[in-house]
Scaffold this motif. Structure first.
Motif, short mmCIF file in Angstrom:
data_model
loop_
_atom_site.label_atom_id
_atom_site.label_comp_id
_atom_site.label_asym_id
_atom_site.label_seq_id
_atom_site.Cartn_x
_atom_site.Cartn_y
_atom_site.Cartn_z
N PHE A 174 44.51 48.43 35.65
CA PHE A 174 43.58 48.03 36.30
C PHE A 174 43.65 48.33 37.84
O PHE A 174 44.84 48.24 38.13
N LEU A 175 42.58 48.52 38.31
CA LEU A 175 42.42 48.35 39.81
C LEU A 175 41.91 47.02 40.12
O LEU A 175 41.16 46.41 39.53
N MET A 176 42.59 46.23 41.29
CA MET A 176 42.15 44.79 41.34
C MET A 176 42.08 44.53 42.82
O MET A 176 42.88 45.27 43.62
N VAL A 177 41.11 43.77 43.30
CA VAL A 177 41.02 43.33 44.53
C VAL A 177 40.72 41.78 44.57
O VAL A 177 40.33 41.24 43.63
N TRP B 276 34.23 41.55 44.62
CA TRP B 276 33.48 42.73 44.03
C TRP B 276 33.11 43.72 45.01
O TRP B 276 33.20 44.81 44.77
N VAL B 277 32.64 43.40 46.31
CA VAL B 277 32.42 44.31 47.35
C VAL B 277 33.76 45.30 47.53
O VAL B 277 33.33 46.31 47.83
N TRP C 3 36.54 50.29 47.48
CA TRP C 3 37.37 51.07 47.20
C TRP C 3 37.22 52.28 46.09
O TRP C 3 37.62 53.43 46.50
N MET C 4 36.28 51.97 45.26
CA MET C 4 35.95 52.78 44.38
C MET C 4 35.21 54.17 45.12
O MET C 4 35.50 55.37 44.68
#
Length: 101
Positions: free
Chosen positions: A31-34, A49-50, A55-56
């Motif tokens: 995963f990518l996570m923030v 989410w933002v 990032w994406m």
């Protein structure tokens, strides 16, 4: 933020000059996570989410609306903290969808 469990981990860091992030970013095998922290809980989720969408867009070449739509289908949200004055929410995107670009 804190991680309050016993664990054996390997951590690596990369310094990118002239590159800044507003909130913690995590890359795992899957995963990518923030992580976003705020009150109320919805604000923490919105931040996560933002920032994940940004990032994406910036690092993975997504169109903003396509990133939003993809996360609407495969994105995950985890509660990280409800004890402190601020709530922490973690937005996650499976990396397998990023590798297809």
């Amino acid at each position: 933020m804190a991680l309050e469990i016993p664990a054996r981990v390997t951590v690596s860091f990369e310094v990118k000059k002239g590159y800044g992030v507003k909130w913690p970013r995590i890359v795992s095998r899957d995963f990518l996570m923030v992580a976003g922290s705020a009150r109320p809980l919805e604000a923490a989720a919105r931040i996560a989410w933002v920032e994940l969408i940004d990032w994406m867009v910036n690092d993975y070449g997504f169109d903003r609306m396509k990133a939003y739509h993809l996360l609407g289908q495969v994105g995950q949200m985890r509660l990280g903290n409800m004890v402190d004055p601020k709530y922490t929410m973690v937005a996650k995107c499976p990396r397998r969808y990023l590798d297809r670009l």
